[in-house]
Scaffold this active site. Structure first.
Site, PDB file in Angstrom:
ATOM      1  N   GLY A   1       0.840  -1.193   0.000  1.00  0.00           N
ATOM      2  CA  GLY A   1       0.000   0.000   0.000  1.00  0.00           C
ATOM      3  C   GLY A   1       0.872   1.238   0.000  1.00  0.00           C
ATOM      4  O   GLY A   1       2.070   1.162   0.289  1.00  0.00           O
TER       5      GLY A   1
ATOM      6  N   GLN B   1       3.087   9.889   1.611  1.00  0.00           N
ATOM      7  CA  GLN B   1       4.405   9.261   1.494  1.00  0.00           C
ATOM      8  C   GLN B   1       5.185   9.710   0.264  1.00  0.00           C
ATOM      9  O   GLN B   1       6.391   9.461   0.178  1.00  0.00           O
ATOM     10  CB  GLN B   1       4.258   7.733   1.475  1.00  0.00           C
ATOM     11  CG  GLN B   1       3.779   7.171   2.805  1.00  0.00           C
ATOM     12  CD  GLN B   1       3.655   5.655   2.751  1.00  0.00           C
ATOM     13  OE1 GLN B   1       2.624   5.149   2.328  1.00  0.00           O
ATOM     14  NE2 GLN B   1       4.702   4.944   3.143  1.00  0.00           N
TER      15      GLN B   1
ATOM     16  N   CYS C   1       6.947  -0.550   6.974  1.00  0.00           N
ATOM     17  CA  CYS C   1       6.459   0.605   6.221  1.00  0.00           C
ATOM     18  C   CYS C   1       7.566   1.097   5.305  1.00  0.00           C
ATOM     19  O   CYS C   1       8.723   1.155   5.712  1.00  0.00           O
ATOM     20  CB  CYS C   1       6.055   1.709   7.197  1.00  0.00           C
ATOM     21  SG  CYS C   1       5.485   3.220   6.400  1.00  0.00           S
ATOM     22  N   LEU C   2       7.199   1.447   4.070  1.00  0.00           N
ATOM     23  CA  LEU C   2       8.199   1.946   3.121  1.00  0.00           C
ATOM     24  C   LEU C   2       8.820   3.261   3.602  1.00  0.00           C
ATOM     25  O   LEU C   2       9.884   3.645   3.131  1.00  0.00           O
ATOM     26  CB  LEU C   2       7.553   2.148   1.741  1.00  0.00           C
ATOM     27  CG  LEU C   2       7.114   0.867   1.025  1.00  0.00           C
ATOM     28  CD1 LEU C   2       6.293   1.211  -0.212  1.00  0.00           C
ATOM     29  CD2 LEU C   2       8.329   0.019   0.646  1.00  0.00           C
TER      30      LEU C   2
ATOM     31  N   HIS D   1      -3.459   0.696   8.107  1.00  0.00           N
ATOM     32  CA  HIS D   1      -2.117   1.284   8.062  1.00  0.00           C
ATOM     33  C   HIS D   1      -2.093   2.482   7.102  1.00  0.00           C
ATOM     34  O   HIS D   1      -1.532   3.537   7.417  1.00  0.00           O
ATOM     35  CB  HIS D   1      -1.110   0.202   7.632  1.00  0.00           C
ATOM     36  CG  HIS D   1       0.303   0.671   7.456  1.00  0.00           C
ATOM     37  ND1 HIS D   1       1.341   0.250   8.265  1.00  0.00           N
ATOM     38  CD2 HIS D   1       0.867   1.509   6.550  1.00  0.00           C
ATOM     39  CE1 HIS D   1       2.474   0.824   7.862  1.00  0.00           C
ATOM     40  NE2 HIS D   1       2.217   1.592   6.815  1.00  0.00           N
ATOM     41  N   GLU D   2      -2.712   2.305   5.922  1.00  0.00           N
ATOM     42  CA  GLU D   2      -2.673   3.379   4.917  1.00  0.00           C
ATOM     43  C   GLU D   2      -3.545   4.569   5.322  1.00  0.00           C
ATOM     44  O   GLU D   2      -3.157   5.723   5.101  1.00  0.00           O
ATOM     45  CB  GLU D   2      -3.081   2.850   3.540  1.00  0.00           C
ATOM     46  CG  GLU D   2      -2.188   1.741   2.986  1.00  0.00           C
ATOM     47  CD  GLU D   2      -0.701   2.025   3.048  1.00  0.00           C
ATOM     48  OE1 GLU D   2      -0.300   3.202   2.937  1.00  0.00           O
ATOM     49  OE2 GLU D   2       0.073   1.064   3.239  1.00  0.00           O
TER      50      GLU D   2
ATOM     51  N   HIS E   1      -1.713   6.713   7.644  1.00  0.00           N
ATOM     52  CA  HIS E   1      -0.792   7.640   6.966  1.00  0.00           C
ATOM     53  C   HIS E   1      -1.506   8.949   6.620  1.00  0.00           C
ATOM     54  O   HIS E   1      -0.949  10.039   6.779  1.00  0.00           O
ATOM     55  CB  HIS E   1      -0.265   7.023   5.663  1.00  0.00           C
ATOM     56  CG  HIS E   1       0.967   6.172   5.834  1.00  0.00           C
ATOM     57  ND1 HIS E   1       2.151   6.654   6.355  1.00  0.00           N
ATOM     58  CD2 HIS E   1       1.205   4.883   5.525  1.00  0.00           C
ATOM     59  CE1 HIS E   1       3.055   5.686   6.360  1.00  0.00           C
ATOM     60  NE2 HIS E   1       2.501   4.594   5.863  1.00  0.00           N
TER      61      HIS E   1
END
Ligand code: NI
Length: 198
Positions: free
Chosen positions: A59, A64, A114-115, A156-157, A160
């Site tokens: 995701g 981000q 997480c990226l 999670h997304e 963000h």
């Protein structure tokens, strides 16, 4: 001609740099988008998808890549995700202005990475089932339930988009590098999620 105002150059999909923890944009709340802004969002959506895929993520949220419009993408292909091989398939999902509501109060401790948080993973509670209301990329109103690890991905997304990182919710004592997780955390986690709905 389709009017698709662009994020990068016309007709060109970009993989964008992913902001890393410490960048203040990751801590801001992304703003709601009005439906008439959707044409101007198409380039960003394409770039988010390309960036997520190139990075092997499940995701990616607009924050981000430094954009504070309320958009996220998520996907786990049939062949699996390289970073999270245990995640079940999740068809490509684009959400604009997502709103989540838990279905029931059952939670599960999920191990996440997480990226935007290099080489750290941690355990945190997520609702097992959530209902998402959102606009798709064409502006259609959608309502969809997600369960188990897919529900975790969506939570999670959406976090963000609210300026929240998994680190904020994780038990600090659960934090590991990816390598140590493979060695010390993975087997326990896989056992814990065995009965999770897909
Ligand atoms: Ni993330």
């Amino acid at each position: 001609m389709t009017s698709r105002p662009f994020h990068g150059a016309v007709g060109q999909t970009l993989t964008l740099p992913i902001l890393q923890v410490g960048d203040p944009v990751l801590r801001e709340r992304a703003r709601e988008v009005s439906p008439d802004e959707l044409p101007a969002l198409q380039g960003l959506i394409d770039d988010l998808i390309a960036t997520m895929r190139a990075a092997g993520g499940a995701g990616l949220a607009a924050n981000q890549v430094g954009d504070l419009r309320r958009v996220l993408v998520a996907e786990v292909p049939e062949g699996g995700n390289p970073r999270y091989p245990y995640k079940p398939p999740l068809p490509l999902t684009v959400m604009v202005n997502p709103v989540l509501e838990p279905v029931g109060d059952e939670t599960v401790l999920i191990n996440e990475g997480c990226l935007s948080v290099p080489n750290i993973r941690g355990d945190l509670p997520r609702f097992v089932t959530v209902r998402a209301r959102y606009l798709d990329r064409d502006g259609a109103e959608r309502e969809q339930e997600f369960r188990g690890l897919s529900a975790g991905t969506i939570q999670h997304e959406v976090d963000h988009l609210d300026g929240v990182l998994f680190l904020d919710r994780a038990d600090p004592r659960s934090l590991t590098t990816w390598e140590e997780w493979e060695r010390n955390g993975k087997a326990v986690f896989l056992e814990r999620i065995e009965g999770l709905p897909k």
